[in-house]
Write a protein that holds these residues in place. Structure first.
Motif, PDB file in Angstrom:
ATOM      1  N   LYS A  28       0.813  -1.210   0.000  1.00 30.23           N
ATOM      2  CA  LYS A  28       0.000   0.000   0.000  1.00 30.23           C
ATOM      3  C   LYS A  28       0.856   1.274   0.000  1.00 30.23           C
ATOM      4  O   LYS A  28       1.774   1.424   0.797  1.00 30.23           O
ATOM      5  CB  LYS A  28      -0.903   0.011   1.235  1.00 30.23           C
ATOM      6  CG  LYS A  28      -1.771   1.249   1.356  1.00 30.23           C
ATOM      7  CD  LYS A  28      -2.625   1.175   2.609  1.00 30.23           C
ATOM      8  CE  LYS A  28      -3.468   2.439   2.775  1.00 30.23           C
ATOM      9  NZ  LYS A  28      -4.307   2.391   4.003  1.00 30.23           N
ATOM     10  N   GLY A  29       0.565   2.163  -0.941  1.00 33.53           N
ATOM     11  CA  GLY A  29       1.246   3.454  -1.008  1.00 33.53           C
ATOM     12  C   GLY A  29       2.605   3.413  -1.664  1.00 33.53           C
ATOM     13  O   GLY A  29       3.337   4.409  -1.638  1.00 33.53           O
ATOM     14  N   LYS A  59       2.362  11.579  -1.138  1.00 39.81           N
ATOM     15  CA  LYS A  59       0.936  11.582  -0.805  1.00 39.81           C
ATOM     16  C   LYS A  59       0.089  12.348  -1.805  1.00 39.81           C
ATOM     17  O   LYS A  59      -0.986  11.882  -2.213  1.00 39.81           O
ATOM     18  CB  LYS A  59       0.736  12.148   0.602  1.00 39.81           C
ATOM     19  CG  LYS A  59       1.213  11.220   1.703  1.00 39.81           C
ATOM     20  CD  LYS A  59       0.878  11.779   3.074  1.00 39.81           C
ATOM     21  CE  LYS A  59       1.300  10.822   4.169  1.00 39.81           C
ATOM     22  NZ  LYS A  59       0.968  11.347   5.521  1.00 39.81           N
ATOM     23  N   GLU A  60       0.528  13.516  -2.205  1.00 40.18           N
ATOM     24  CA  GLU A  60      -0.247  14.307  -3.154  1.00 40.18           C
ATOM     25  C   GLU A  60      -0.347  13.614  -4.513  1.00 40.18           C
ATOM     26  O   GLU A  60      -1.395  13.630  -5.168  1.00 40.18           O
ATOM     27  CB  GLU A  60       0.366  15.702  -3.314  1.00 40.18           C
ATOM     28  CG  GLU A  60       0.163  16.615  -2.119  1.00 40.18           C
ATOM     29  CD  GLU A  60      -1.323  16.808  -1.803  1.00 40.18           C
ATOM     30  OE1 GLU A  60      -2.117  17.011  -2.761  1.00 40.18           O
ATOM     31  OE2 GLU A  60      -1.695  16.747  -0.621  1.00 40.18           O
ATOM     32  N   GLU A  61       0.758  13.006  -4.915  1.00 42.92           N
ATOM     33  CA  GLU A  61       0.775  12.283  -6.189  1.00 42.92           C
ATOM     34  C   GLU A  61      -0.138  11.059  -6.122  1.00 42.92           C
ATOM     35  O   GLU A  61      -0.880  10.765  -7.070  1.00 42.92           O
ATOM     36  CB  GLU A  61       2.202  11.852  -6.511  1.00 42.92           C
ATOM     37  CG  GLU A  61       2.349  11.177  -7.870  1.00 42.92           C
ATOM     38  CD  GLU A  61       3.789  10.809  -8.171  1.00 42.92           C
ATOM     39  OE1 GLU A  61       4.006   9.852  -8.939  1.00 42.92           O
ATOM     40  OE2 GLU A  61       4.700  11.466  -7.631  1.00 42.92           O
ATOM     41  N   LEU A  62      -0.102  10.382  -4.977  1.00 43.82           N
ATOM     42  CA  LEU A  62      -0.956   9.208  -4.788  1.00 43.82           C
ATOM     43  C   LEU A  62      -2.436   9.605  -4.777  1.00 43.82           C
ATOM     44  O   LEU A  62      -3.281   8.928  -5.369  1.00 43.82           O
ATOM     45  CB  LEU A  62      -0.589   8.510  -3.478  1.00 43.82           C
ATOM     46  CG  LEU A  62      -1.224   7.141  -3.224  1.00 43.82           C
ATOM     47  CD1 LEU A  62      -0.704   6.116  -4.230  1.00 43.82           C
ATOM     48  CD2 LEU A  62      -0.943   6.679  -1.796  1.00 43.82           C
ATOM     49  N   MET A  67      -3.527  10.426  -8.354  1.00 41.62           N
ATOM     50  CA  MET A  67      -3.678   9.209  -9.143  1.00 41.62           C
ATOM     51  C   MET A  67      -4.921   8.436  -8.723  1.00 41.62           C
ATOM     52  O   MET A  67      -5.641   7.872  -9.550  1.00 41.62           O
ATOM     53  CB  MET A  67      -2.434   8.324  -8.992  1.00 41.62           C
ATOM     54  CG  MET A  67      -2.454   7.096  -9.880  1.00 41.62           C
ATOM     55  SD  MET A  67      -0.942   6.120  -9.760  1.00 41.62           S
ATOM     56  CE  MET A  67       0.239   7.284 -10.441  1.00 41.62           C
ATOM     57  N   ASP A  68      -5.193   8.464  -7.432  1.00 37.61           N
ATOM     58  CA  ASP A  68      -6.391   7.805  -6.908  1.00 37.61           C
ATOM     59  C   ASP A  68      -7.644   8.421  -7.529  1.00 37.61           C
ATOM     60  O   ASP A  68      -8.579   7.724  -7.940  1.00 37.61           O
ATOM     61  CB  ASP A  68      -6.411   7.955  -5.386  1.00 37.61           C
ATOM     62  CG  ASP A  68      -7.538   7.164  -4.737  1.00 37.61           C
ATOM     63  OD1 ASP A  68      -8.026   6.211  -5.353  1.00 37.61           O
ATOM     64  OD2 ASP A  68      -7.935   7.511  -3.612  1.00 37.61           O
ATOM     65  N   LYS A  69      -7.653   9.730  -7.626  1.00 38.03           N
ATOM     66  CA  LYS A  69      -8.787  10.453  -8.197  1.00 38.03           C
ATOM     67  C   LYS A  69      -8.919  10.189  -9.695  1.00 38.03           C
ATOM     68  O   LYS A  69     -10.016   9.949 -10.216  1.00 38.03           O
ATOM     69  CB  LYS A  69      -8.623  11.955  -7.941  1.00 38.03           C
ATOM     70  CG  LYS A  69      -9.763  12.803  -8.467  1.00 38.03           C
ATOM     71  CD  LYS A  69      -9.524  14.278  -8.149  1.00 38.03           C
ATOM     72  CE  LYS A  69     -10.653  15.144  -8.704  1.00 38.03           C
ATOM     73  NZ  LYS A  69     -10.422  16.585  -8.411  1.00 38.03           N
ATOM     74  N   GLU A  70      -7.806  10.229 -10.404  1.00 38.36           N
ATOM     75  CA  GLU A  70      -7.819  10.068 -11.853  1.00 38.36           C
ATOM     76  C   GLU A  70      -8.261   8.669 -12.292  1.00 38.36           C
ATOM     77  O   GLU A  70      -8.854   8.505 -13.349  1.00 38.36           O
ATOM     78  CB  GLU A  70      -6.429  10.356 -12.427  1.00 38.36           C
ATOM     79  CG  GLU A  70      -6.025  11.816 -12.363  1.00 38.36           C
ATOM     80  CD  GLU A  70      -4.614  12.044 -12.864  1.00 38.36           C
ATOM     81  OE1 GLU A  70      -3.908  11.030 -13.085  1.00 38.36           O
ATOM     82  OE2 GLU A  70      -4.208  13.206 -13.027  1.00 38.36           O
ATOM     83  N   THR A  71      -7.963   7.668 -11.468  1.00 36.93           N
ATOM     84  CA  THR A  71      -8.263   6.293 -11.868  1.00 36.93           C
ATOM     85  C   THR A  71      -9.569   5.766 -11.281  1.00 36.93           C
ATOM     86  O   THR A  71      -9.815   4.562 -11.275  1.00 36.93           O
ATOM     87  CB  THR A  71      -7.112   5.354 -11.451  1.00 36.93           C
ATOM     88  OG1 THR A  71      -6.893   5.472 -10.035  1.00 36.93           O
ATOM     89  CG2 THR A  71      -5.841   5.698 -12.193  1.00 36.93           C
ATOM     90  N   ALA A  72     -10.432   6.688 -10.813  1.00 35.63           N
ATOM     91  CA  ALA A  72     -11.767   6.306 -10.340  1.00 35.63           C
ATOM     92  C   ALA A  72     -11.681   5.274  -9.240  1.00 35.63           C
ATOM     93  O   ALA A  72     -11.888   4.090  -9.450  1.00 35.63           O
ATOM     94  CB  ALA A  72     -12.609   5.784 -11.494  1.00 35.63           C
ATOM     95  N   SER A  73     -11.399   5.729  -8.048  1.00 41.50           N
ATOM     96  CA  SER A  73     -11.114   4.832  -6.934  1.00 41.50           C
ATOM     97  C   SER A  73     -12.313   4.061  -6.415  1.00 41.50           C
ATOM     98  O   SER A  73     -12.171   3.044  -5.755  1.00 41.50           O
ATOM     99  CB  SER A  73     -10.506   5.622  -5.770  1.00 41.50           C
ATOM    100  OG  SER A  73     -11.427   6.594  -5.304  1.00 41.50           O
ATOM    101  N   SER A  74     -13.550   4.561  -6.671  1.00 38.89           N
ATOM    102  CA  SER A  74     -14.726   3.898  -6.103  1.00 38.89           C
ATOM    103  C   SER A  74     -14.873   2.488  -6.643  1.00 38.89           C
ATOM    104  O   SER A  74     -14.945   2.266  -7.838  1.00 38.89           O
ATOM    105  CB  SER A  74     -15.996   4.693  -6.441  1.00 38.89           C
ATOM    106  OG  SER A  74     -17.128   4.010  -5.970  1.00 38.89           O
ATOM    107  N   SER A  75     -14.908   1.504  -5.749  1.00 42.59           N
ATOM    108  CA  SER A  75     -15.033   0.117  -6.171  1.00 42.59           C
ATOM    109  C   SER A  75     -16.456  -0.246  -6.552  1.00 42.59           C
ATOM    110  O   SER A  75     -16.698  -1.188  -7.278  1.00 42.59           O
ATOM    111  CB  SER A  75     -14.567  -0.826  -5.051  1.00 42.59           C
ATOM    112  OG  SER A  75     -15.360  -0.644  -3.901  1.00 42.59           O
TER     113      SER A  75
END
Length: 291
Positions: free
Chosen positions: A177-178, A197-200, A203-211
């Motif tokens: 993780k991370g 953290k900011e980059e992570l 990237m989390d936002k850009e790749t649609a984190s909602s499962s």
């Protein structure tokens, strides 16, 4: 099972009694831009509510993306300029095997099922590496120009192993993780390192984190399914009407058609004969027949 019923099941995250023996497939819950499905040599546009099955490939264009929810709740988030093949997708309750092939681009996998890495496997392959998971959220990227495969893990851990020129799989590194790691053709995976953290977060936002699909996505998918079912029913009704029309036009298949026509002719002839008889008997002039 109707497609609309399947969407309802997905909307409650598969809490209905779907059989594990049912053929596994995915449903497009989000489609933005130019996204296509390749099945053999055929290319068809993907829409919200479209199914994608084992053996098919999803291709996204520039500034295009998609979210696919599989019938076992695993989620594939397809980034722009990506080509991903669902080579193997089995889940019969006892044997769970998933093999995805990333030809180019980036895909985020939100793996809700549990895999032991032995009898039950979830792997994503590129020409230079293979990533194996047991239940996690991570992004896999492959650049066909540099032949580099990269992994970023948001949750859980991913085993990243290189693939040699002869197809042999090398020693993996665990990307927790991370952290992130990458490997190119014939190389050794670099030691995992933390992602800022900011980059992570970005990237989390850009790749649609909602499962899980959002309510808006569920509604859009269900609407698309209902429209698809309606069109299918209309085509069926139209085909049935066409067959019915053919039967009515065929005298052998519709004996009543000629019967009705002959009956009307017989009545007109009878009236003419009756008028003629009255004329001969009483000298009454017969009125002209009706036009």
């Amino acid at each position: 099972m109707k497609l609309s019923n399947l969407f309802f099941a997905l909307a409650v995250l598969m809490t209905s009694n779907l059989s594990w023996a049912e053929a596994q497939h995915g449903i497009f819950m989000v489609v933005k831009g130019d996204v296509k499905i390749q099945s053999g040599a055929a290319l068809t546009p993907a829409k919200v509510g479209t199914k994608i099955k084992e053996g098919e490939t999803v291709i996204s264009g520039n500034e295009s993306k998609a979210k696919i929810v599989m019938t076992d709740r695993n989620v594939l988030n397809i980034s722009p300029n990506t080509k991903l093949t669902i080579s193997v997708y089995k889940n019969d309750g006892t044997n769970k095997t998933v093999e995805l092939n990333l030809v180019e681009g980036k895909v985020r996998n939100n793996v809700e099922q549990k895999y032991d890495g032995d009898k039950n496997k979830f792997t994503i392959k590129t020409p230079t590496a293979v990533a194996g998971v047991r239940g996690t959220q991570f992004v896999t990227s492959f650049n066909p120009t540099t032949m580099a495969t990269s992994i970023v893990t948001f949750k859980g851990a991913v085993a990243l192993a290189p693939i040699g020129a002869n197809g042999t799989v090398g020693t993996p590194v665990m990307v927790t993780k991370g952290t992130t790691s990458s490997v190119d053709s014939g190389g050794v995976p670099e030691a995992p390192k933390p992602v800022p953290k900011e980059e992570l977060k970005q990237m989390d936002k850009e790749t649609a984190s909602s499962s899980a699909p959002t309510k808006t996505e569920e509604a859009a998918a269900k609407t698309s399914a209902d429209k698809s079912d309606k069109k299918s029913d209309e085509k069926k009704d139209s085909a049935d009407q066409g067959k019915s029309g053919d039967v009515r036009q065929d005298g052998d298949k519709n004996p009543n058609a000629d019967g009705k026509k002959d009956g009307k002719t017989d009545k007109k002839d009878a009236k003419r004969e009756d008028r003629g008889d009255r004329k001969e008997a009483g000298g009454e002039k017969a009125p002209p027949p009706p036009e």
